[in-house]
Design a protein around this motif. Structure first.
Motif, short mmCIF file in Angstrom:
data_model
loop_
_atom_site.label_atom_id
_atom_site.label_comp_id
_atom_site.label_asym_id
_atom_site.label_seq_id
_atom_site.Cartn_x
_atom_site.Cartn_y
_atom_site.Cartn_z
N GLY A 56 37.07 2.64 26.20
CA GLY A 56 36.88 4.07 26.64
C GLY A 56 37.38 4.17 28.19
N THR A 57 36.82 5.55 28.47
CA THR A 57 37.32 5.88 29.86
C THR A 57 36.38 7.00 30.57
OG1 THR A 57 39.82 5.39 29.63
CG2 THR A 57 38.95 6.95 31.23
N THR A 58 35.86 6.74 31.57
CA THR A 58 35.21 7.83 32.24
C THR A 58 35.93 8.22 33.54
OG1 THR A 58 33.01 6.65 31.71
CG2 THR A 58 33.00 8.20 33.36
N LEU B 294 45.30 0.25 35.58
CA LEU B 294 44.42 1.17 36.10
C LEU B 294 44.41 1.38 37.68
CD1 LEU B 294 41.98 3.01 35.43
CD2 LEU B 294 40.43 0.83 35.84
N SER C 211 35.08 7.18 24.34
CA SER C 211 34.98 5.82 23.97
C SER C 211 36.36 5.30 23.10
CB SER C 211 33.67 5.33 23.05
OG SER C 211 33.71 6.44 21.75
N SER D 31 37.59 2.39 33.45
CA SER D 31 37.86 2.46 31.93
C SER D 31 38.28 0.82 31.72
CB SER D 31 39.35 2.96 31.92
OG SER D 31 39.90 3.09 30.64
N ILE E 75 38.14 7.06 38.16
CA ILE E 75 38.39 6.37 36.70
C ILE E 75 37.87 4.96 36.70
CG2 ILE E 75 40.12 6.20 35.04
CD1 ILE E 75 41.70 8.03 36.57
N GLY F 112 40.98 3.67 26.08
CA GLY F 112 40.64 2.76 27.25
C GLY F 112 42.13 2.28 28.19
#
Length: 244
Positions: free
Chosen positions: A232-234, A185, A176, A227, A225, A179
């Motif tokens: 945050g990023t997953t 992105l 979290s 984000s 990805i 990002g």
């Protein structure tokens, strides 16, 4: 005939992608090496010619050390990738329990997690497993997790999550932290994106995710990805449960 054309087109696109990757890798190695040694040489010559005093020289050493660490990481990442391209390297599938990967990351990054007071959690089935190349998967997760630590703020949580869908296993690293802005992105795997510092000033070269994508491809998987800036990023790796 159409199937043959489509297959040929895919091969051409993959070849172009590999060429671009190699060219980018060479560019980064060349640029970073010149910058590091050029700065170090200037610093030594400035001291020899008494353009700076000893006190100022030592004040600049931490920056030289930081640049050297960044350059060393670039070389190590490049060597890891080169090992998959030449010699006798073969993708070697083996049964891997996902929670064991969690424990490895937890142990390896214990100092960094403590320094930022980050909490690392496992989420999902603790008995989940998959069959793939351990070296490639461990490298990929290490680089993804390293970014999660780098871009997380003090006291935040990071998760290693595993989910299974039919014969597919999805391993995600979720943070979290800072990002990624949407405008960057879409070009995350190219060499045009700017390089951002971590929340504690950590430096990177923007190379790790490009190699991760390459390694995931070698495992016949996909990477995703998700984000948003300041949200945050997953990063998720999609792999077959059993080797192909």
């Amino acid at each position: 005939m159409n199937d043959y054309i489509n297959e040929l087109q895919l091969k051409i696109e993959r070849l172009e992608s590999e060429i671009n990757f190699r060219n980018g890798l060479i560019s980064i190695l060349s640029h970073d090496s010149k910058e590091l040694f050029g700065n170090f040489l200037w610093l030594v010559e400035a001291l020899e010619q008494k353009m700076i005093n000893n006190e100022d020289f030592y004040k600049l050493l931490p920056q030289v050390k930081s640049d050297a660490q960044k350059n060393l990481q670039t070389v190590q990442d490049s060597v890891a990738w080169l090992k998959t391209q030449y010699g006798d390297f073969k993708v070697t599938p083996g049964k891997i329990k996902v929670i064991d990967l969690f424990y490895c990351l937890q142990e390896k990054y214990a100092a960094q997690l403590q320094e930022k007071n980050l909490k690392f959690h496992f989420k999902g089935d603790s008995d989940a497993f998959l069959e793939t190349d351990r070296i490639l998967l461990e490298y990929a997760l290490d680089k993804i997790f390293n970014n999660a630590v780098k871009y997380s703020f003090h006291g935040q949580d990071i998760y290693l999550q595993v989910a299974t869908e039919s014969d597919q296993v999805i391993i995600s690293v979720i943070d979290s932290g800072t990002g990624i802005n949407e405008k960057y992105l879409s070009a995350i795997y190219t060499y045009g994106n700017p390089i951002f510092k971590g929340t504690a000033g950590e430096k990177g070269v923007g190379l790790s995710l490009k190699i991760v994508k390459n390694f995931v491809s070698l495992m016949y998987g996909n990477i995703q990805i998700i984000s948003a800036e300041n949200a945050g990023t997953t990063v998720s790796i999609f792999l077959s449960k059993f080797s192909e």
